[in-house]
Design a protein around this motif. Structure first.
Motif, PDB file in Angstrom:
ATOM      1  N   PRO A   1      66.161  46.706  17.193  1.00 15.33           N
ATOM      2  CA  PRO A   1      66.783  47.398  18.328  1.00 15.33           C
ATOM      3  C   PRO A   1      68.282  47.165  18.487  1.00 15.33           C
ATOM      4  O   PRO A   1      68.890  47.721  19.402  1.00 15.33           O
ATOM      5  CB  PRO A   1      66.028  46.808  19.523  1.00 15.33           C
ATOM      6  CG  PRO A   1      65.660  45.435  19.082  1.00 15.33           C
ATOM      7  CD  PRO A   1      65.349  45.559  17.621  1.00 15.33           C
TER       8      PRO A   1
ATOM      9  N   ALA B   1      63.336  46.904  23.879  1.00 13.26           N
ATOM     10  CA  ALA B   1      64.495  47.264  24.705  1.00 13.26           C
ATOM     11  C   ALA B   1      65.211  46.036  25.242  1.00 13.26           C
ATOM     12  O   ALA B   1      66.429  46.071  25.482  1.00 13.26           O
ATOM     13  CB  ALA B   1      64.044  48.159  25.863  1.00 13.26           C
TER      14      ALA B   1
ATOM     15  N   SER C   1      65.143  54.608  20.392  1.00 12.42           N
ATOM     16  CA  SER C   1      64.295  53.683  21.143  1.00 12.42           C
ATOM     17  C   SER C   1      62.821  53.700  20.751  1.00 12.42           C
ATOM     18  O   SER C   1      62.032  52.909  21.275  1.00 12.42           O
ATOM     19  CB  SER C   1      64.412  53.985  22.645  1.00 12.42           C
ATOM     20  OG  SER C   1      64.075  55.337  22.922  1.00 12.42           O
TER      21      SER C   1
END
Length: 254
Positions: free
Chosen positions: A147, A229, A179
């Motif tokens: 990420p 995230a 994402s």
């Protein structure tokens, strides 16, 4: 497996890499159509003169002259033309009007009954209706180790920030930005590579990662990697100050 490629008319890196991908596709996979967006290196729609001015203002004269020269040469060399690469293989080009998420554009894609959408430098935000057009959704190539380094121009930012490694990630697209869950990820030591060299290497790595992803989806045998995230970093297009810091750190564009 019926594939539709979503890409852009990039004059520097994409045509030869897409050609490599098409040559390596397994017998069960067929590219039945493509969408080629107008090139948009700054992440938004701008006129050609605006793009030229912004390139000059941010990156300076030597960069502007070098890539301006490469741009002219690319127009003279069909090997760097994405549309011609696709046309040479008789792959239909889907003509869209405006945003790809419009209902009339989605109907054009549905007509090809895709099993999988493959985004390679696709430069529009994909909404849920588009992602649902294909049986297996849409995968996207990002040339960084998600990420971390979501967003624009990761090859610049990993060098500026002094990273020792980077890589490529192929992930299932959701409605966010870089994402979705990761299908294939490959790591690369940066070494003393320039940005141009890093782009060359990661684009080629990315094509191999896409091929691996297609095989995994076809077999149904894969485990997704979380695109956490909480661990993400996100970068936009660099400013002139960012470029000055890049050069001050001893990094090279080419």
């Amino acid at each position: 497996m019926r594939l539709v490629i979503l890409t852009q008319d990039d004059p520097f890196y994409l045509a030869q890499n897409i050609d490599y991908l098409l040559k390596k596709l397994p017998p069960y996979a067929e590219v039945v159509a493509t969408v080629v967006f107008d090139v948009s290196p700054f992440g938004k729609r701008e006129t050609f003169s605006q793009k030229m001015k912004k390139t000059y203002d941010i990156f300076g004269l030597p960069f502007f002259v070098r890539y301006g020269f490469k741009f002219v040469l690319s127009k003279l060399d069909s090997r760097n033309n994405v549309r011609k690469t696709l046309a040479d293989r008789n792959i239909p080009l889907i003509q869209i009007e405006g945003n790809i998420n419009k209902d009339e554009n989605l109907e054009k894609l549905r007509a090809y009954k895709p099993d999988l959408l493959v985004s390679i430098a696709g430069n529009q935000i994909f909404k849920r209706k588009l992602l649902d057009v294909a049986t297996h959704g849409c995968i996207n190539l990002h040339t960084a180790l998600l990420p971390k380094y979501r967003g624009l121009m990761p090859s610049f930012w990993v060098l500026k920030n002094g990273e020792t490694h980077t890589g490529v990630s192929v992930f299932f697209v959701d409605e966010g930005i870089d994402s979705g869950p990761i299908l294939v990820q490959k790591k690369l030591e940066i070494g003393n590579r320039s940005q141009a060299e890093l782009i060359d290497v990661t684009k080629k790595m990315g094509m191999d990662a896409i091929l691996e992803s297609i095989e995994k989806i076809h077999s149904g045998n894969y485990e997704l990697i979380e695109n956490d995230a909480a661990q993400m970093t996100y970068f936009t297009f660099p400013t002139k100050a960012d470029v000055q810091a890049f050069l001050k750190a001893g990094k090279k564009f080419y």
